[in-house]
Design a protein around this motif. Structure first.
Motif, PDB file in Angstrom:
ATOM      1  N   VAL A  30       0.970  -1.245  -0.313  1.00 13.47           N
ATOM      2  CA  VAL A  30      -0.110   0.214  -0.314  1.00 13.47           C
ATOM      3  C   VAL A  30       0.878   0.852   0.099  1.00 13.47           C
ATOM      4  O   VAL A  30       1.965   1.123   1.179  1.00 13.47           O
ATOM      5  CB  VAL A  30      -0.656   0.112   1.264  1.00 13.47           C
ATOM      6  CG1 VAL A  30      -1.641   1.427   1.115  1.00 13.47           C
ATOM      7  CG2 VAL A  30      -1.379  -1.829   0.956  1.00 13.47           C
ATOM      8  N   LYS A  83      -6.481  11.562  -4.183  1.00 10.92           N
ATOM      9  CA  LYS A  83      -7.308  10.293  -4.639  1.00 10.92           C
ATOM     10  C   LYS A  83      -8.136  10.150  -5.768  1.00 10.92           C
ATOM     11  O   LYS A  83      -8.023   9.221  -7.199  1.00 10.92           O
ATOM     12  CB  LYS A  83      -8.758  10.628  -3.284  1.00 10.92           C
ATOM     13  CG  LYS A  83      -9.395   8.450  -3.663  1.00 10.92           C
ATOM     14  CD  LYS A  83     -10.238   9.102  -2.484  1.00 10.92           C
ATOM     15  CE  LYS A  83     -11.384   7.218  -3.060  1.00 10.92           C
ATOM     16  NZ  LYS A  83     -11.491   7.463  -4.977  1.00 10.92           N
ATOM     17  N   ILE A 107      -4.752   9.682  -7.972  1.00 13.02           N
ATOM     18  CA  ILE A 107      -4.628   8.415  -8.618  1.00 13.02           C
ATOM     19  C   ILE A 107      -5.932   8.007  -9.624  1.00 13.02           C
ATOM     20  O   ILE A 107      -5.528   6.666 -10.447  1.00 13.02           O
ATOM     21  CB  ILE A 107      -4.333   7.657  -7.265  1.00 13.02           C
ATOM     22  CG1 ILE A 107      -3.091   8.165  -6.334  1.00 13.02           C
ATOM     23  CG2 ILE A 107      -4.445   5.911  -7.150  1.00 13.02           C
ATOM     24  CD1 ILE A 107      -3.274   7.403  -5.141  1.00 13.02           C
ATOM     25  N   ASP A 108      -6.623   7.650  -9.477  1.00 13.51           N
ATOM     26  CA  ASP A 108      -8.223   8.088  -9.835  1.00 13.51           C
ATOM     27  C   ASP A 108      -8.655   7.824 -11.721  1.00 13.51           C
ATOM     28  O   ASP A 108      -8.846   6.861 -11.921  1.00 13.51           O
ATOM     29  CB  ASP A 108     -10.050   7.578  -9.237  1.00 13.51           C
ATOM     30  CG  ASP A 108      -9.516   7.395  -7.483  1.00 13.51           C
ATOM     31  OD1 ASP A 108      -8.946   6.106  -7.303  1.00 13.51           O
ATOM     32  OD2 ASP A 108     -10.599   7.477  -6.528  1.00 13.51           O
ATOM     33  N   PHE A 148      -1.485   4.622 -13.087  1.00  8.38           N
ATOM     34  CA  PHE A 148      -0.545   4.677 -12.436  1.00  8.38           C
ATOM     35  C   PHE A 148       0.859   4.925 -12.748  1.00  8.38           C
ATOM     36  O   PHE A 148       1.654   5.500 -11.689  1.00  8.38           O
ATOM     37  CB  PHE A 148      -0.829   3.282 -10.906  1.00  8.38           C
ATOM     38  CG  PHE A 148       0.064   3.612 -10.005  1.00  8.38           C
ATOM     39  CD1 PHE A 148      -0.134   4.197  -8.714  1.00  8.38           C
ATOM     40  CD2 PHE A 148       1.488   2.654  -9.562  1.00  8.38           C
ATOM     41  CE1 PHE A 148       0.820   4.232  -7.671  1.00  8.38           C
ATOM     42  CE2 PHE A 148       2.076   3.017  -8.489  1.00  8.38           C
ATOM     43  CZ  PHE A 148       1.604   3.748  -7.985  1.00  8.38           C
ATOM     44  N   VAL A 165       0.587  11.302 -12.142  1.00  2.00           N
ATOM     45  CA  VAL A 165       0.610  10.609 -10.619  1.00  2.00           C
ATOM     46  C   VAL A 165       1.635  10.302 -10.381  1.00  2.00           C
ATOM     47  O   VAL A 165       2.418  11.070  -9.071  1.00  2.00           O
ATOM     48  CB  VAL A 165       0.621   9.194 -10.435  1.00  2.00           C
ATOM     49  CG1 VAL A 165       0.594   8.253  -9.472  1.00  2.00           C
ATOM     50  CG2 VAL A 165      -1.329   8.979 -11.284  1.00  2.00           C
ATOM     51  N   GLY A 191      -6.307  -1.909  -6.840  1.00  2.00           N
ATOM     52  CA  GLY A 191      -5.593  -0.310  -7.363  1.00  2.00           C
ATOM     53  C   GLY A 191      -6.697   0.558  -6.681  1.00  2.00           C
ATOM     54  O   GLY A 191      -7.085   1.445  -7.210  1.00  2.00           O
ATOM     55  N   GLU A 192      -7.532   0.438  -6.175  1.00  7.23           N
ATOM     56  CA  GLU A 192      -8.629   1.214  -5.363  1.00  7.23           C
ATOM     57  C   GLU A 192      -7.655   1.966  -4.250  1.00  7.23           C
ATOM     58  O   GLU A 192      -6.538   1.802  -3.515  1.00  7.23           O
ATOM     59  CB  GLU A 192      -9.202   0.362  -4.005  1.00  7.23           C
ATOM     60  CG  GLU A 192     -10.361  -1.033  -5.344  1.00  7.23           C
ATOM     61  CD  GLU A 192     -11.517  -0.246  -5.546  1.00  7.23           C
ATOM     62  OE1 GLU A 192     -12.219   0.768  -5.364  1.00  7.23           O
ATOM     63  OE2 GLU A 192     -11.843  -0.065  -7.299  1.00  7.23           O
ATOM     64  N   SER A 193      -8.848   2.821  -4.356  1.00 13.81           N
ATOM     65  CA  SER A 193      -7.570   4.927  -3.093  1.00 13.81           C
ATOM     66  C   SER A 193      -8.763   4.060  -2.390  1.00 13.81           C
ATOM     67  O   SER A 193     -10.705   4.468  -3.122  1.00 13.81           O
ATOM     68  CB  SER A 193      -7.754   5.392  -3.665  1.00 13.81           C
ATOM     69  OG  SER A 193      -8.492   5.750  -4.421  1.00 13.81           O
ATOM     70  N   VAL A 196      -4.996   8.932   2.761  1.00 12.86           N
ATOM     71  CA  VAL A 196      -5.361   8.473   2.002  1.00 12.86           C
ATOM     72  C   VAL A 196      -4.567   7.123   1.256  1.00 12.86           C
ATOM     73  O   VAL A 196      -3.213   6.943   1.255  1.00 12.86           O
ATOM     74  CB  VAL A 196      -4.750   9.414   0.140  1.00 12.86           C
ATOM     75  CG1 VAL A 196      -4.783   8.166  -1.602  1.00 12.86           C
ATOM     76  CG2 VAL A 196      -5.243  10.677   0.064  1.00 12.86           C
ATOM     77  N   TYR A 239      -3.450   3.917  -1.408  1.00 11.63           N
ATOM     78  CA  TYR A 239      -3.616   3.558  -2.616  1.00 11.63           C
ATOM     79  C   TYR A 239      -3.104   1.485  -2.994  1.00 11.63           C
ATOM     80  O   TYR A 239      -2.381   1.631  -2.129  1.00 11.63           O
ATOM     81  CB  TYR A 239      -2.721   4.223  -3.530  1.00 11.63           C
ATOM     82  CG  TYR A 239      -2.360   3.892  -5.462  1.00 11.63           C
ATOM     83  CD1 TYR A 239      -4.007   3.543  -6.006  1.00 11.63           C
ATOM     84  CD2 TYR A 239      -1.308   2.705  -5.594  1.00 11.63           C
ATOM     85  CE1 TYR A 239      -3.642   3.118  -6.745  1.00 11.63           C
ATOM     86  CE2 TYR A 239      -1.429   2.370  -6.558  1.00 11.63           C
ATOM     87  CZ  TYR A 239      -2.746   2.663  -7.208  1.00 11.63           C
ATOM     88  OH  TYR A 239      -3.046   1.368  -8.827  1.00 11.63           O
ATOM     89  N   ILE A 256      -1.822  -1.144  -3.904  1.00 12.70           N
ATOM     90  CA  ILE A 256      -0.591  -1.454  -5.253  1.00 12.70           C
ATOM     91  C   ILE A 256      -0.912  -2.917  -5.161  1.00 12.70           C
ATOM     92  O   ILE A 256      -0.808  -3.455  -7.423  1.00 12.70           O
ATOM     93  CB  ILE A 256       0.809  -1.495  -5.083  1.00 12.70           C
ATOM     94  CG1 ILE A 256       0.936   0.148  -4.861  1.00 12.70           C
ATOM     95  CG2 ILE A 256       1.839  -1.695  -6.165  1.00 12.70           C
ATOM     96  CD1 ILE A 256       2.772   0.662  -4.674  1.00 12.70           C
TER      97      ILE A 256
END
Length: 215
Positions: free
Chosen positions: A93, A108, A111-112, A116, A121, A153-155, A166, A168, A170
């Protein structure tokens, strides 16, 4: 002229107090009490001094004589791969910590909305210097664990006492999978270095014993 003795007295007292202030008060008191003249105490002090000198001298003899190569680390990893298998699910993470609310939302969104590996980013990461950490599922509270281990891949954002964080995700790793060499190389290097230092210490001691004899 009649005030001169008083001036000298003040200066002398100040000097005496400074000398006291620069010493360990317990040591100073022991010295004043004549405690250091005790034969048993003197013998203990001599023993301690010998140990300190011996240890420092041994360290000086070892300087520059111990190193660990990349190939040694890789070989240790290969031969001891079972040591590096995960005992629980882990997530790799990025943590953007101590952010205010607006910055956390911007991070956020960046990144979204971008790949990435994109430049935007990359600049965000350079600007905020997030921590790269491995989180074990069992070490997290149930609610947070569900969010961290949901999807790669979620944040998401959480609030703490020192600001917003935040997360993220990985990557997510299953129990029993092996950790990558790059993630454990520092630990391996430290372990090999400790073993080599111990071996060198014993070798130096043995060589000195042949010259000076053992205690």
């Amino acid at each position: 002229m009649r005030f001169l003795p008083i001036t000298i007295l003040i200066v002398s007292c100040g000097f005496f107090e400074n000398k006291k202030a620069n010493k360990d008060p317990l040591y100073f008191a022991a010295q004043d009490a004549g405690f250091l003249k005790d034969s048993f105490i003197k013998a203990d002090i001599e023993r301690f001094n010998k140990k300190i000198v011996s240890s420092k001298y041994l360290e000086s003899l070892m300087v520059g004589r111990v190193s660990v190569g990349v190939s040694e680390i890789a070989e240790y990893y290969k031969n001891n791969i079972t040591q590096f298998k995960r005992r629980d699910e882990e997530a790799l993470v990025l943590l953007f910590e101590q952010q205010n609310k607006n910055d956390a939302i911007k991070i956020k969104n960046t990144i979204d909305r971008n790949n990435f590996d994109s430049e935007r980013v990359s600049k965000t990461i350079q600007k905020h210097s997030p921590r790269r950490v491995f989180l074990e599922k069992k070490s997290l509270k149930a609610g947070l664990a569900d969010r961290v281990f949901k999807t790669t891949g979620e944040s998401f954002i959480i609030q703490r006492s020192d600001g917003f964080v935040v997360f993220y995700i990985i990557n997510i790793f299953k129990t029993g999978t092996a950790k990558e060499l790059v993630d454990v190389s520092d630990g391996i290097q430290a372990k090999i270095l400790a073993l080599k230092k111990h071996a060198l210490k014993e070798k130096i001691k043995d060589s000195l014993y042949t010259i000076y004899g053992a205690d």
